[in-house]
Design a protein around this motif. Sequence first.
Motif, PDB file in Angstrom:
ATOM      1  N   LEU A  11       0.896  -1.250   0.114  1.00  0.00           N
ATOM      2  CA  LEU A  11       0.326   0.013  -0.294  1.00  0.00           C
ATOM      3  C   LEU A  11       1.016   1.308   0.221  1.00  0.00           C
ATOM      4  O   LEU A  11       0.705   2.369  -0.478  1.00  0.00           O
ATOM      5  N   PHE A  12       1.887   1.083   0.946  1.00  0.00           N
ATOM      6  CA  PHE A  12       2.621   2.337   0.671  1.00  0.00           C
ATOM      7  C   PHE A  12       3.245   2.762  -0.301  1.00  0.00           C
ATOM      8  O   PHE A  12       3.580   3.904  -0.561  1.00  0.00           O
ATOM      9  N   ALA A  13       3.528   1.253  -1.156  1.00  0.00           N
ATOM     10  CA  ALA A  13       4.536   1.739  -2.672  1.00  0.00           C
ATOM     11  C   ALA A  13       3.271   2.581  -3.625  1.00  0.00           C
ATOM     12  O   ALA A  13       4.081   3.625  -4.027  1.00  0.00           O
ATOM     13  N   THR A  15       0.979   4.373  -2.888  1.00  0.00           N
ATOM     14  CA  THR A  15       0.841   5.478  -2.288  1.00  0.00           C
ATOM     15  C   THR A  15       1.885   6.047  -2.919  1.00  0.00           C
ATOM     16  O   THR A  15       0.934   7.545  -3.464  1.00  0.00           O
ATOM     17  N   LEU A  16       2.768   5.716  -2.035  1.00  0.00           N
ATOM     18  CA  LEU A  16       4.246   6.808  -3.049  1.00  0.00           C
ATOM     19  C   LEU A  16       4.419   7.164  -4.629  1.00  0.00           C
ATOM     20  O   LEU A  16       4.440   8.619  -5.277  1.00  0.00           O
ATOM     21  N   ALA A  17       3.824   6.094  -4.977  1.00  0.00           N
ATOM     22  CA  ALA A  17       3.932   6.374  -6.669  1.00  0.00           C
ATOM     23  C   ALA A  17       2.545   7.289  -7.199  1.00  0.00           C
ATOM     24  O   ALA A  17       2.636   7.932  -8.072  1.00  0.00           O
ATOM     25  N   ALA A  18       1.888   7.497  -6.652  1.00  0.00           N
ATOM     26  CA  ALA A  18       0.350   8.048  -6.815  1.00  0.00           C
ATOM     27  C   ALA A  18       0.551  10.051  -6.646  1.00  0.00           C
ATOM     28  O   ALA A  18      -0.070  10.501  -6.750  1.00  0.00           O
ATOM     29  N   CYS A  19       1.588   9.947  -5.370  1.00  0.00           N
ATOM     30  CA  CYS A  19       1.460  11.518  -5.110  1.00  0.00           C
ATOM     31  C   CYS A  19       2.277  12.468  -6.165  1.00  0.00           C
ATOM     32  O   CYS A  19       3.089  12.270  -6.997  1.00  0.00           O
ATOM     33  N   ASN A  20       2.238  13.385  -6.295  1.00  0.00           N
ATOM     34  CA  ASN A  20       2.663  14.812  -7.311  1.00  0.00           C
ATOM     35  C   ASN A  20       3.511  14.915  -6.942  1.00  0.00           C
ATOM     36  O   ASN A  20       4.602  16.034  -7.472  1.00  0.00           O
ATOM     37  N   ASP A  28       2.334  10.726   2.963  1.00  0.00           N
ATOM     38  CA  ASP A  28       2.777   9.984   1.814  1.00  0.00           C
ATOM     39  C   ASP A  28       3.531   9.021   2.887  1.00  0.00           C
ATOM     40  O   ASP A  28       3.192   7.986   3.439  1.00  0.00           O
ATOM     41  N   ILE A  29       4.687   9.030   3.528  1.00  0.00           N
ATOM     42  CA  ILE A  29       5.427   8.518   4.071  1.00  0.00           C
ATOM     43  C   ILE A  29       5.294   8.317   5.807  1.00  0.00           C
ATOM     44  O   ILE A  29       5.205   7.424   5.942  1.00  0.00           O
ATOM     45  N   SER A  30       4.663   9.693   6.049  1.00  0.00           N
ATOM     46  CA  SER A  30       4.986  10.392   7.435  1.00  0.00           C
ATOM     47  C   SER A  30       3.088   8.593   7.464  1.00  0.00           C
ATOM     48  O   SER A  30       3.305   7.926   8.723  1.00  0.00           O
ATOM     49  N   LYS A  31       1.443   9.182   6.336  1.00  0.00           N
ATOM     50  CA  LYS A  31       0.516   7.920   6.734  1.00  0.00           C
ATOM     51  C   LYS A  31       1.304   6.435   6.752  1.00  0.00           C
ATOM     52  O   LYS A  31       0.896   6.122   7.671  1.00  0.00           O
ATOM     53  N   GLY A  32       1.991   5.899   5.817  1.00  0.00           N
ATOM     54  CA  GLY A  32       2.926   4.358   6.074  1.00  0.00           C
ATOM     55  C   GLY A  32       3.517   4.495   7.275  1.00  0.00           C
ATOM     56  O   GLY A  32       3.349   2.849   7.952  1.00  0.00           O
ATOM     57  N   GLY A  33       3.971   5.206   7.493  1.00  0.00           N
ATOM     58  CA  GLY A  33       4.697   4.748   9.070  1.00  0.00           C
ATOM     59  C   GLY A  33       4.096   4.560  10.427  1.00  0.00           C
ATOM     60  O   GLY A  33       4.130   3.843  10.710  1.00  0.00           O
ATOM     61  N   ASN A  34       3.075   5.409   9.977  1.00  0.00           N
ATOM     62  CA  ASN A  34       1.806   5.300  10.849  1.00  0.00           C
ATOM     63  C   ASN A  34       1.260   3.985  11.430  1.00  0.00           C
ATOM     64  O   ASN A  34       0.525   3.898  12.046  1.00  0.00           O
ATOM     65  N   ALA A  35       0.369   3.474  10.292  1.00  0.00           N
ATOM     66  CA  ALA A  35      -0.327   2.835   9.853  1.00  0.00           C
ATOM     67  C   ALA A  35       0.681   0.861   9.983  1.00  0.00           C
ATOM     68  O   ALA A  35       0.111   0.579  11.032  1.00  0.00           O
TER      69      ALA A  35
END
Length: 44
Positions: A11-13, A15-20, A28-35
Amino acid sequence: MSRYLAIALALFAVTLAACNTIAGAGEDISKGGNAITNEAEKVK
């Protein structure tokens, strides 16, 4: 637990690919780390 980690990383990958922007990537990295942290706390 490794299954949860694999799902979280996938999911992190996506999400990271989708950010502009760089700012979006940081969020996105922060949210992934929190998850990942939340899942680790649940497993304890």
